[in-house]
Design a protein around this motif. Structure first.
Motif, PDB file in Angstrom:
ATOM      1  N   PHE A   1      -9.369   9.922  -3.546  1.00 43.56           N
ATOM      2  CA  PHE A   1      -9.333  10.028  -2.089  1.00 43.56           C
ATOM      3  C   PHE A   1      -9.730   8.709  -1.437  1.00 43.56           C
ATOM      4  CE2 PHE A   1     -13.745  11.036  -3.089  1.00 43.56           C
ATOM      5  CZ  PHE A   1     -14.446  10.348  -2.110  1.00 43.56           C
ATOM      6  N   TYR A   2      -9.390   8.616  -0.190  1.00 45.23           N
ATOM      7  CA  TYR A   2      -9.739   7.431   0.599  1.00 45.23           C
ATOM      8  C   TYR A   2      -9.997   7.926   2.014  1.00 45.23           C
ATOM      9  CZ  TYR A   2      -8.927   2.894   2.989  1.00 45.23           C
ATOM     10  OH  TYR A   2      -9.027   1.755   3.754  1.00 45.23           O
ATOM     11  N   ASP A   3     -11.212   7.775   2.452  1.00 43.79           N
ATOM     12  CA  ASP A   3     -11.570   8.174   3.814  1.00 43.79           C
ATOM     13  C   ASP A   3     -11.955   6.924   4.573  1.00 43.79           C
ATOM     14  OD1 ASP A   3     -11.242  10.750   2.994  1.00 43.79           O
ATOM     15  OD2 ASP A   3     -13.376  11.211   2.842  1.00 43.79           O
TER      16      ASP A   3
ATOM     17  N   VAL B   1      -2.540  16.883 -13.049  1.00 44.01           N
ATOM     18  CA  VAL B   1      -3.201  15.677 -12.517  1.00 44.01           C
ATOM     19  C   VAL B   1      -2.538  15.118 -11.264  1.00 44.01           C
ATOM     20  CG1 VAL B   1      -4.279  14.991 -14.676  1.00 44.01           C
ATOM     21  CG2 VAL B   1      -1.964  14.203 -14.184  1.00 44.01           C
ATOM     22  N   PHE B   2      -1.273  15.454 -11.056  1.00 42.04           N
ATOM     23  CA  PHE B   2      -0.611  14.961  -9.842  1.00 42.04           C
ATOM     24  C   PHE B   2      -0.422  16.094  -8.848  1.00 42.04           C
ATOM     25  CE2 PHE B   2       0.652  11.547 -12.749  1.00 42.04           C
ATOM     26  CZ  PHE B   2       0.325  10.455 -11.969  1.00 42.04           C
ATOM     27  N   GLN B   3      -0.371  15.748  -7.594  1.00 36.76           N
ATOM     28  CA  GLN B   3      -0.189  16.732  -6.544  1.00 36.76           C
ATOM     29  C   GLN B   3       0.547  16.059  -5.384  1.00 36.76           C
ATOM     30  OE1 GLN B   3      -4.113  17.722  -5.056  1.00 36.76           O
ATOM     31  NE2 GLN B   3      -4.526  15.644  -4.390  1.00 36.76           N
ATOM     32  N   THR B   4       0.852  16.838  -4.379  1.00 33.67           N
ATOM     33  CA  THR B   4       1.360  16.241  -3.149  1.00 33.67           C
ATOM     34  C   THR B   4       0.159  15.653  -2.425  1.00 33.67           C
ATOM     35  OG1 THR B   4       3.141  17.825  -2.994  1.00 33.67           O
ATOM     36  CG2 THR B   4       2.521  16.703  -0.965  1.00 33.67           C
ATOM     37  N   GLY B   5       0.154  14.355  -2.327  1.00 39.44           N
ATOM     38  CA  GLY B   5      -0.951  13.700  -1.627  1.00 39.44           C
ATOM     39  C   GLY B   5      -0.823  13.985  -0.149  1.00 39.44           C
ATOM     40  N   ARG B   6      -1.904  13.814   0.543  1.00 37.67           N
ATOM     41  CA  ARG B   6      -1.847  14.170   1.943  1.00 37.67           C
ATOM     42  C   ARG B   6      -2.877  13.372   2.710  1.00 37.67           C
ATOM     43  NH1 ARG B   6      -1.960  20.182   4.616  1.00 37.67           N
ATOM     44  NH2 ARG B   6      -2.042  19.372   6.730  1.00 37.67           N
ATOM     45  N   PHE B   7      -2.471  12.911   3.867  1.00 37.75           N
ATOM     46  CA  PHE B   7      -3.525  12.390   4.724  1.00 37.75           C
ATOM     47  C   PHE B   7      -3.358  12.822   6.157  1.00 37.75           C
ATOM     48  CE2 PHE B   7      -0.893   8.360   5.117  1.00 37.75           C
ATOM     49  CZ  PHE B   7      -0.872   8.243   6.492  1.00 37.75           C
ATOM     50  N   SER B   8      -4.480  12.876   6.839  1.00 37.60           N
ATOM     51  CA  SER B   8      -4.488  13.141   8.264  1.00 37.60           C
ATOM     52  C   SER B   8      -5.178  11.977   8.918  1.00 37.60           C
ATOM     53  CB  SER B   8      -5.313  14.383   8.594  1.00 37.60           C
ATOM     54  OG  SER B   8      -4.887  15.445   7.803  1.00 37.60           O
ATOM     55  N   GLN B   9      -4.584  11.472   9.962  1.00 41.09           N
ATOM     56  CA  GLN B   9      -5.251  10.415  10.696  1.00 41.09           C
ATOM     57  C   GLN B   9      -5.280  10.782  12.175  1.00 41.09           C
ATOM     58  OE1 GLN B   9      -4.207   6.427   9.665  1.00 41.09           O
ATOM     59  NE2 GLN B   9      -5.237   5.538  11.429  1.00 41.09           N
TER      60      GLN B   9
ATOM     61  N   SER C   1     -11.590   2.494  20.660  1.00 40.57           N
ATOM     62  CA  SER C   1     -10.766   3.333  19.809  1.00 40.57           C
ATOM     63  C   SER C   1     -11.575   3.868  18.654  1.00 40.57           C
ATOM     64  CB  SER C   1      -9.549   2.569  19.284  1.00 40.57           C
ATOM     65  OG  SER C   1      -9.947   1.709  18.253  1.00 40.57           O
ATOM     66  N   TYR C   2     -11.160   5.013  18.225  1.00 40.16           N
ATOM     67  CA  TYR C   2     -11.750   5.615  17.040  1.00 40.16           C
ATOM     68  C   TYR C   2     -10.619   6.143  16.187  1.00 40.16           C
ATOM     69  CZ  TYR C   2     -13.961   9.098  14.037  1.00 40.16           C
ATOM     70  OH  TYR C   2     -14.352   9.833  12.952  1.00 40.16           O
ATOM     71  N   GLY C   3     -10.614   5.729  14.937  1.00 42.78           N
ATOM     72  CA  GLY C   3      -9.588   6.212  14.019  1.00 42.78           C
ATOM     73  C   GLY C   3     -10.272   6.885  12.849  1.00 42.78           C
ATOM     74  N   ARG C   4      -9.732   8.005  12.476  1.00 40.68           N
ATOM     75  CA  ARG C   4     -10.356   8.752  11.395  1.00 40.68           C
ATOM     76  C   ARG C   4      -9.263   9.131  10.400  1.00 40.68           C
ATOM     77  NH1 ARG C   4     -11.351  14.191  10.087  1.00 40.68           N
ATOM     78  NH2 ARG C   4     -13.455  14.647   9.324  1.00 40.68           N
ATOM     79  N   LEU C   5      -9.384   8.575   9.205  1.00 40.61           N
ATOM     80  CA  LEU C   5      -8.388   8.834   8.172  1.00 40.61           C
ATOM     81  C   LEU C   5      -9.038   9.632   7.051  1.00 40.61           C
ATOM     82  CD1 LEU C   5      -5.586   8.086   6.744  1.00 40.61           C
ATOM     83  CD2 LEU C   5      -6.880   6.255   5.671  1.00 40.61           C
ATOM     84  N   ARG C   6      -8.368  10.695   6.636  1.00 41.22           N
ATOM     85  CA  ARG C   6      -8.833  11.456   5.469  1.00 41.22           C
ATOM     86  C   ARG C   6      -7.651  11.612   4.539  1.00 41.22           C
ATOM     87  NH1 ARG C   6     -12.626   9.972   7.379  1.00 41.22           N
ATOM     88  NH2 ARG C   6     -14.513  11.020   8.085  1.00 41.22           N
ATOM     89  N   GLN C   7      -7.722  10.933   3.417  1.00 40.65           N
ATOM     90  CA  GLN C   7      -6.560  10.913   2.534  1.00 40.65           C
ATOM     91  C   GLN C   7      -6.907  11.422   1.142  1.00 40.65           C
ATOM     92  OE1 GLN C   7      -4.624   7.102   2.173  1.00 40.65           O
ATOM     93  NE2 GLN C   7      -2.891   7.977   1.081  1.00 40.65           N
ATOM     94  N   ASP C   8      -6.097  12.358   0.663  1.00 38.05           N
ATOM     95  CA  ASP C   8      -6.172  12.794  -0.724  1.00 38.05           C
ATOM     96  C   ASP C   8      -4.943  12.248  -1.411  1.00 38.05           C
ATOM     97  OD1 ASP C   8      -8.552  14.318  -0.704  1.00 38.05           O
ATOM     98  OD2 ASP C   8      -7.506  15.847   0.471  1.00 38.05           O
ATOM     99  N   GLY C   9      -5.167  11.560  -2.530  1.00 38.35           N
ATOM    100  CA  GLY C   9      -4.075  10.859  -3.186  1.00 38.35           C
ATOM    101  C   GLY C   9      -3.141  11.775  -3.942  1.00 38.35           C
ATOM    102  N   ILE C  10      -2.077  11.170  -4.439  1.00 39.13           N
ATOM    103  CA  ILE C  10      -1.140  11.919  -5.270  1.00 39.13           C
ATOM    104  C   ILE C  10      -1.791  12.281  -6.604  1.00 39.13           C
ATOM    105  CG2 ILE C  10       1.024  11.090  -4.294  1.00 39.13           C
ATOM    106  CD1 ILE C  10       0.989   8.905  -6.475  1.00 39.13           C
TER     107      ILE C  10
ATOM    108  N   GLY D   1       3.765   4.422   9.720  1.00 36.40           N
ATOM    109  CA  GLY D   1       2.664   5.357   9.570  1.00 36.40           C
ATOM    110  C   GLY D   1       1.823   5.160   8.329  1.00 36.40           C
ATOM    111  N   GLU D   2       1.855   3.975   7.757  1.00 34.68           N
ATOM    112  CA  GLU D   2       1.056   3.718   6.564  1.00 34.68           C
ATOM    113  C   GLU D   2      -0.422   3.856   6.897  1.00 34.68           C
ATOM    114  OE1 GLU D   2       2.300   2.513   3.621  1.00 34.68           O
ATOM    115  OE2 GLU D   2       4.259   1.673   4.089  1.00 34.68           O
ATOM    116  N   SER D   3      -1.169   4.399   5.940  1.00 25.66           N
ATOM    117  CA  SER D   3      -2.611   4.442   6.162  1.00 25.66           C
ATOM    118  C   SER D   3      -3.214   3.060   5.957  1.00 25.66           C
ATOM    119  CB  SER D   3      -3.262   5.452   5.220  1.00 25.66           C
ATOM    120  OG  SER D   3      -3.050   5.082   3.882  1.00 25.66           O
ATOM    121  N   LEU D   4      -2.501   2.203   5.231  1.00 25.65           N
ATOM    122  CA  LEU D   4      -3.000   0.854   4.987  1.00 25.65           C
ATOM    123  C   LEU D   4      -2.183  -0.129   5.797  1.00 25.65           C
ATOM    124  CD1 LEU D   4      -3.478   1.102   1.141  1.00 25.65           C
ATOM    125  CD2 LEU D   4      -5.175   1.410   2.940  1.00 25.65           C
TER     126      LEU D   4
END
Lengths: 1086, 485
Positions: free
Chosen positions: A393-395, A354-362, A379-388, A142-145
């Motif tokens: 962030f990485y969308d 400065v740190f948090q629980t990072g989270r992403f939804s894909q 296919s369509y993939g949509r990733l919304r990631q907030d880092g630790i 389940g890696e976003s990368l």
């Protein structure tokens, strides 16, 4: 042979029609009803049979006078599927129908491998080494990368995310290091098209921090959505990769994206993944001692101050008549402290700010389908990631359309296109006073970072917008806080990157007659990467007057292949396939950068109008043009269904080399199944030899006119720009006779299967030598040049790989792999005994064997160490402490001794469980963050207290009496007990600030074990599902990096690398941490 | 069925045509010859030859008045290294690494570019002549300092240019200077802003070339030739070849006095000459209050004492020889005139020598090289000497030396003082020691009690030693060079 048969049977079919004899017909499909084209259906014990067509149907004409009226056994086989047989009553005339539905063979599926040219082949007939990773393995973690999903999936493929930042680059290293100055990353082929997988650091200006002190950069391979991938083939050996010539020295990763199914019905899939990410490793910090030195509170950089518990408690005594600080929102005022009383500590508060629980939804949405003449997949993939790290962030949005049209029996056209948009903000890190961890971890435990921005008031003068950090607790009249407050780093600074990328590859397949086909491929990979860098006034260091910079990077790669293949059947026992191809590849790169410094206006607006004075802006650009052509041939011989030989060669012409180079390769596989006893069910010996290369970097032929140079002998520069500009003949001499680096690799191995193919393993031994390696060679100055980029160095790798699997029963199987690689730099060149790959107080270098008498691996760790005698014992000073070496020495080897993984896969009643362990043995790592913090006294290891039982001497030679309780510890370097106290850590050689420290102590064994993946999936079976129009629903829970154990390292994951994707590695210096994750996904198939 | 097969036929035809088209496209898209030409940097041939001149001249500035120059002054009683690297060097710990800057500047910075100028603009006699003189200046300086150096095979197709003997290298440089003079004689002066020494004035270049030829002859102790060349050398300070700082005061680095740049940067406090309790011999020599003071009834050195004194702890406190904008001498009237003085005293007789010295003193008496902060006529005096001053018991001969030796001693001392900032004091000392004329040299002490002899040469560059297979280990600081044996 199968094609040979096929032709025969085609004729039979034709004759069968003409003679209207009895026939057997039917279809061959997989479990999902997809037709399997090319499956063999044979009447057992005869040579009568047929191959299924593209719609999966077959028709066998029974030659008259053979088996009409009899009951025969019909056997069908298809690569990757379990063979099946059926009894059929052959009529005397007319036809009988027999359909086959084949099950996937777990081991058999592994039997398909994909070649460098993208064609499928039977692994059992393969003489070279490659590893397959299927789509399930790619998405399970389940890696976003996408590249991170390759970790621990194949032997000798070391995959390291360079940091836990969302979107951070991934290093993929296959069989160790294969180049010194070139990229050490494998070539990535997607649907036959080589794509860009660069990691671009910094920009056209040092202001952005570059590789070792800026923000993490991305790996372009991660623009691909893992959910779009059908299979990944990692070609490790030179012979497997040789057709890619000068791009294949680091191996080739062949990726195929999914096709639609031709089963005739539309399938829809929706998948939702939710991930929760935590910081993987955190350095233990102390909150026992406060800011200051020598046991007294003060506002110095260090936390070697007073013992916080001994303070009186209550509020600090302040002097309100002295300068003070008011926070931006006016809620907080800090007056000048005259007496530190407060016992409050903020280690966790500061961390959590400065740190948090990072989270992403894909979200992944896929529609696919098709019929015998066309298939499609959208296919369509949509990733919304907030880092630790807060504010990182990485969308990413991925669109894909893959279509295939069968235009006629002879022509098929495939078109695969993927578009990626991504947008991210990265946090400054590493060796960087405006970076995150540097400011955070050096912050004294008794300082609260919360109020980081406000007004400094002194003598009635107000200084607004001041940056408050622990070394400037009142802000100050100066805009330079020395180190950033980490909250400033995340809130005020920006390092964004926005990407638009299109990768498209088209293929036409033309089959003029059975056994001959022509493939034409045309592809393009193009992207634009816009990067903004913003440091407002008050950011630490050289940027404190404000910097706004932008880089616009565009890259385009166009690739064409024309490939012809022809099957030649010389006899029943000898057949061959000849392949001839031509490749044309063109790459252009362009970067335009500007930066504006010294803002006139203290603003957070990111515009060039922050300063309009011409001298405050600079513009810079760089372009690269690279083109190559390659003519290649491949002859695959199949002798007696036992010996499989491949001979290949590629003649490559490249714009960056002076004359064309020919890359030969061969491999042979001999199947020995008939010669091995039970319980062996398969045996194969293989041998491969081949050459691959690394092309020189572009535009190095000419000696150019250099501008912007200067001279200095010792701190007394003269700069030509200040003397009217002007040029010089570049001191880096051009080289018109550049050749590619050439790696010649020999490998041999065995593959076995036993116990009904339930147990399989393969063993490969390889060795390679890389010559003509390109490095910057130091020239004798009397030649008129200082350096020249030239083919000079030499290196070798030797290794052993073991891959295997064991199928315990229908439900449980195990996989394992193990690998070792030994790398040695055999020679650099005269005048260059040390080549720095990544510099620092501990560097990662290449050294010539003459440097210390033995060949060292690439990346060796290098820095000042401690003097030792011939027995390896420290040469101690009069006080019993080690003394540093006068010159840097080799401190360690960052390459692991071996690495192995073990996976288990179980399935019971719709529940499947997967676990993947990894162990890496040996190798060194330099945790320099931890080391430099010894000087700063903020880590737990510096908070130890000891009551002396005897008089002991510290590094300064001062004796501390027995009975004294000291902050420090007792140690024996070999000359009796000594006291390691503040003196040792802060100004002795036991800390790690700058050069001239005892860095031999800062190199640790990097051995680790980790649970890379643990996942549980459940296929929901309920009548409701089908009533809702769903064909299946799968829920999956995955844990990634949940557990890890380190032999010596504390608070650092050795996957992290300060220089990111780089030939230098094994270093950390305030590099952003890696993550561990919990994921939940739900997949619904309609 | 028929329709389909027709479609099929069309399809195949279409496919064949497109295949052919693609093949044609690919074949015509071969790699153009110049695709690997660098698109980002200027090609050497695109740049006018004069644009290579100022860079080469800046490199020569480093050769003449930078690190090695300061080191030579430390080995000559003129400067003192107080801390860090310079204190080690002052104590005669000098590694080959310390020669990298000058060596690279000479070969890579100067010669590679002068050769390019000569090759790319052979008809521009002004540029070619300047290039020839510049190259000879840089390499002869290294040869004088170090002994054997590469010359005849440098910047050629040789990967490891051989080291020529010191004499051969100096003769080669001398011949190159003659070529330069010949070339320039056929040139016309023009305003050339990239000539940061002389602005394109060919006559000044010719004169400087003669002074350099005189210098080389003097080094070889060929005093008659030296005198002859000095006759055509720099005849007034207007013809001095100087490194002239420029720009505005706010830009501290890159175009300022090199010594000032050091004191202004992180090396503050590292070296100087006037720290109380640890002053150099030169400063003592000029200090009217010191027992070694060289002044007399006809000579007042107070102004030069102030001008030459360096405050090692401050950049702004220095208003004299290392002031931010103070020019640094490379080839000067001073050197030429004092070559004349020494050479004529040796070859043309006492009177000729005295005459030459007195005309130099007359220039000093007009302010000499003093800048406006020190040009206070009440604080200096350089009256003409007369024969009697050098006779036994004359003011310049208290110890009863021969009159010629007394005069030579005074000339050498003047060279020692006036040569501050150049290699002249270091070169004279070695030359005269080599000629066993130790009675003529200023008796500056050794820097450490452990040392027993003065330094005889500067080391070769570490970069050259590690990368040039023809070079052996550096002979060290105490090996006499060929001309001084």
């Amino acid at each position: 042979m199968s094609k040979n048969l096929r032709i025969t049977f085609l004729f039979s079919i034709v004759f069968g029609f003409l003679n209207a004899q009895s026939t057997i017909e039917g279809s061959v499909t997989d479990n999902d009803g997809n037709p399997l084209a090319g499956a063999n259906v044979v009447v057992d014990g005869t040579s009568v049979g047929a191959a299924s067509g593209s719609d999966g149907t077959y028709q066998i004409s029974i030659p008259s006078g053979t088996v009409e009226g009899q009951t025969v056994t019909l056997v069908t086989s298809y690569i990757g599927y379990k063979s099946q047989s059926a009894s059929v009553d052959v009529p005397s005339s007319g036809s009988v129908t027999q359909n086959f539905t084949l099950n996937v063979d777990a081991i058999g599926l592994q039997a398909i491998s994909v070649t460098a040219l993208g064609f499928e082949t039977n692994r059992d007939q393969q003489g070279s080494t490659s590893s397959s990773i299927n789509s399930g393995d790619m998405t399970r973690s389940g890696e976003s990368l996408m590249a991170n999903s390759l970790a621990a999936k194949a032997s000798n493929v070391i995959v390291n995310p360079s940091a836990g930042d969302p979107g951070a680059s991934t290093s993929i290293k296959i069989r160790g290091a294969n180049t010194i100055s070139g990229s050490n990353q494998p070539l990535i082929i997607v649907d036959g098209m080589p794509i860009n997988n660069s990691t671009t650091y910094g920009g056209g200006n040092n202001i952005t921090g570059g590789r070792t002190g800026g923000a993490t950069s991305q790996s372009r391979i991660n623009d691909i959505n893992a959910n779009d991938i059908a299979s990944v083939e990692v070609l490790k050996g030179a012979s497997a990769a040789a057709l890619w010539g000068s791009r294949a020295a680091n191996g080739v990763v062949v990726i195929k994206t999914k096709d639609g199914s031709s089963a005739g019905k539309m399938k829809m899939t929706y998948k939702r993944t939710e991930s929760f990410d935590e910081v993987h490793e955190r350095l233990p910090m102390q909150d026992t001692f406060g800011q200051g030195r020598s046991g007294k509170w003060g506002t110095q950089a260090e936390s070697w101050g007073d013992k916080i518990a001994d303070r009186t408690g209550g509020a600090d005594v302040v002097d309100t008549s002295k300068p003070y600080f008011v926070s931006e929102d006016g809620t907080f005022t800090q007056y000048t402290i005259t007496e530190k009383n407060s016992k409050d500590t903020y280690v966790n508060t500061n961390w959590n700010s400065v740190f948090q629980t990072g989270r992403f939804s894909q979200d992944d949405f896929q529609v696919s389908g098709g019929d015998a003449t066309k298939t499609y997949l959208f296919s369509y993939g949509r990733l919304r990631q907030d880092g630790i790290i807060r504010d990182s962030f990485y969308d990413r949005d991925n669109f894909r359309l893959n279509t295939k049209f069968k235009l006629s029996d002879q022509v098929t056209m495939t078109s695969k296109a993927g578009y990626t948009y991504s947008n991210s903000n990265r946090i400054q890190q590493s060796s960087n006073t405006a970076g995150l961890l540097l400011g955070l971890l050096r912050t004294a435990p008794d300082f609260d970072n919360t109020h980081y921005k406000g007004t400094y008031v002194s003598g009635g003068t107000e200084y607004t917008g001041r940056h408050r950090a622990y070394r400037r607790y009142l802000g100050g009249s100066s805009t330079n806080p020395i180190y950033n407050n980490p909250i400033w780093t995340i809130k005020e600074q920006k390092s964004t990157t926005g990407l638009n990328r299109l990768i498209m590859s088209n293929e036409m397949n033309y089959t003029p007659k059975e056994g001959t086909d022509v493939v034409v491929r045309a592809g393009i990979d193009t992207y634009t990467d816009n990067r903004d860098w913003f440091f407002p006034i008050g950011s630490a260091g050289a940027r404190n007057s404000g910097v706004f910079a932008q880089d616009v990077i565009t890259n385009k790669e166009t690739n064409y292949d024309v490939i012809g293949r022809h099957n030649i059947s010389l006899s029943e026992a000898l057949s061959m396939v000849a392949t001839l191809g031509y490749n044309w590849n063109d790459r252009t790169y362009s970067r335009t950068s500007y930066n504006i410094t010294g803002f006139l206006v203290n603003t957070d607006k990111q515009t060039v109008n922050v300063n309009t004075a011409a001298e405050n802006s600079t513009v810079d650009n760089s372009r690269l043009f690279i083109r190559s052509t390659r003519t290649y041939g491949l002859l695959s011989v199949d002798a007696m269904n036992m010996v499989y030989l491949n001979l290949s060669g590629a003649l490559e012409d490249h714009s960056t080399i002076s004359k064309s180079y020919f890359y030969p390769a061969m491999d042979v596989a001999v199947q020995l199944t008939d010669y091995v006893p039970a319980p062996f069910t398969f045996a194969k010996a293989r041998f491969a030899w081949g050459q691959v290369g690394v092309r020189p970097s572009a535009h190095r032929f000419q000696t150019l006119a250099e501008s912007g140079f200067g001279y200095s002998s010792y701190s007394d520069p003269v700069d030509v720009a200040l003397f009217g500009g002007g040029y010089r003949v570049d001191d880096d001499k051009g080289n018109e006779s550049l050749k590619p680096e050439v790696k010649t690799e020999t490998e041999f191995g065995f593959d076995f299967r036993m116990l009904d193919d339930r147990f399989s393993f393969g063993l490969t031994s390889y060795s390679n030598e890389i010559v003509d390696m390109l490095i910057s060679v130091s020239k004798a100055p009397s030649t008129g040049s200082d350096t020249q980029y030239a083919n000079a160095a030499k290196m070798e790798n030797k290794g052993l790989e073991l891959d295997g699997s064991f199928k315990l029963n229908q439900n449980v199987d195990f996989t394992f792999n193990w690998a070792t690689n030994k790398n040695k730099v055999l020679a650099l060149t005269e005048g260059t005994s040390v080549l720095t790959l990544v510099g620092g107080s501990v560097s990662s270098v290449a050294v010539d064997p003459t440097f210390n008498g033995t060949a060292q691996p690439l990346g060796a760790l290098y820095g000042t160490g401690s003097q030792v005698d011939e027995n390896g014992k420290f040469i101690l000073d009069a006080n019993g402490f080690p003394q540093i070496t006068s010159l840097p020495v080799i401190l360690g080897d960052p390459n692991p001794d071996w690495r192995g993984t073990f996976g288990v896969n179980g399935k019971w009643n719709g529940v499947s469980v997967n676990a993947l362990f990894e162990h890496s043995q040996g190798g060194d790592y330099s945790p320099r963050t931890q080391w430099v913090l010894r000087r700063f006294g903020t880590t737990a290891e510096t908070a130890n207290e000891v009551t002396l039982t005897e008089d002991l001497v510290n590094v300064d030679g001062n004796t501390v009496a027995a009975g004294t309780t000291v902050r420090g510890s007792v140690h024996d370097f070999g000359g009796g007990k000594v006291l390691l106290d503040e003196a040792w850590y802060r100004h002795g050689i036991g800390g790690g600030f700058g050069d001239n420290q005892a860095y031999n102590f800062a190199v640790k064994d990097a051995t680790f074990s980790r649970l890379r993946e643990l996942s549980v999936a459940y296929d929901l079976v309920h009548p409701m599902i089908s009533s809702m129009g769903l064909s299946s629903v799968t829920m999956r829970w995955t844990g990634r990096n949940l557990w890890a154990s380190y032999k010596e390292l504390v608070g650092i994951d050795p996957a992290v690398n300060q220089s990111g994707v780089s030939s230098g590695f094994g270093l950390d210096y305030f590099t952003n941490p890696s993550t561990k994750s919990y994921l939940f996904s739900l997949t619904a198939n309609f | 069925m028929k329709r389909q097969s027709k479609g099929l036929k069309n399809m195949n035809k279409m496919f064949r045509i497109s295949l052919m088209a693609i093949s044609l496209v690919l074949i015509s898209c071969e790699i153009p010859e110049n695709l690997n030409d660098n698109p980002n940097e200027i090609t050497v041939s695109d740049v006018d030859a004069n644009l290579f001149l100022n860079g080469a001249q800046l490199a020569n500035v480093i050769v003449q008045v930078s690190h090695l120059n300061r080191i030579s002054a430390m080995f000559s009683g003129q400067l003192i290294g107080y801390t860090s690297l310079y204190s080690n060097i002052y104590g005669y710990s000098l590694s080959t690494v310390e020669s990298n800057g000058e060596w690279n500047s000479a070969y890579v910075g100067v010669v590679a570019n002068t050769r390019h100028i000569m090759a790319s603009a052979p008809d521009d006699k002004l540029l070619v002549g300047i290039a020839q003189i510049l190259e000879a200046h840089a390499i002869s300086s290294l040869a004088i300092l170090m002994g054997d150096v590469p010359f005849s095979e440098v910047v050629s197709d040789k990967e490891a240019p051989k080291f020529d003997s010191q004499k051969a290298a100096l003769d080669g440089c001398d011949a190159l200077l003659s070529d330069g003079i010949t070339t320039l004689s056929g040139a016309t002066t023009r305003s050339e802003s990239y000539d940061i020494y002389y602005g394109g004035d060919k006559d000044k270049w010719i004169a400087a070339a003669y002074t350099l030829k005189a210098r080389i002859a003097l080094i070889k102790k060929d005093y008659a030739t030296a005198l002859s060349h000095a006759g055509s050398g720099i005849s007034s300070s207007a013809g001095d070849m100087m490194y002239k700082p420029r720009g505005d005061a706010a830009t501290p680095n890159g175009d300022k006095n090199l010594y000032w740049e050091i004191l202004n940067g992180s090396r503050t406090g590292d070296l100087g000459n006037a720290k109380e309790g640890n002053r150099s011999y030169l400063v003592d020599l000029l200090d009217p209050a010191h027992s070694s003071y060289r002044g007399n009834a006809k000579t007042n050195e107070e102004a030069r004492y102030g001008y030459y004194s360096i405050d090692e702890n401050s950049s702004s406190g220095n208003t004299g020889v290392v002031e931010q904008f103070e020019a640094q001498p490379m080839v000067t009237y001073t050197e030429n005139q004092l070559i004349k003085a020494e050479a004529s005293a040796r070859t043309a007789g006492f009177s000729a020598g005295l005459g030459a010295l007195n005309s130099y003193r007359a220039w000093l008496a007009g302010g000499g090289r003093l800048n406006s902060n020190y040009n206070d006529a009440t604080k200096y005096k350089y009256d003409a000497y007369v024969d009697e001053d050098f006779a036994t018991d004359g003011m310049e001969n208290p110890d009863g030396a021969s009159t010629t030796d007394a005069l030579l001693r005074e000339i050498i001392e003047e060279r020692y003082v006036s040569g501050f900032g150049t290699y002249m004091p270091f070169n004279d000392h070695r030359r005269l020691r080599g000629a066993s004329e130790t009675n003529l040299i200023p008796p500056f002490p050794l820097n450490t009690s452990a040392a027993s002899q003065h330094v005889e040469r500067m080391p070769w560059s570490q970069d050259e030693i590690t990368s040039n297979s023809t070079v052996s280990d550096d002979p060290g600081l105490y090996a006499k060079t060929e001309v001084n044996k």
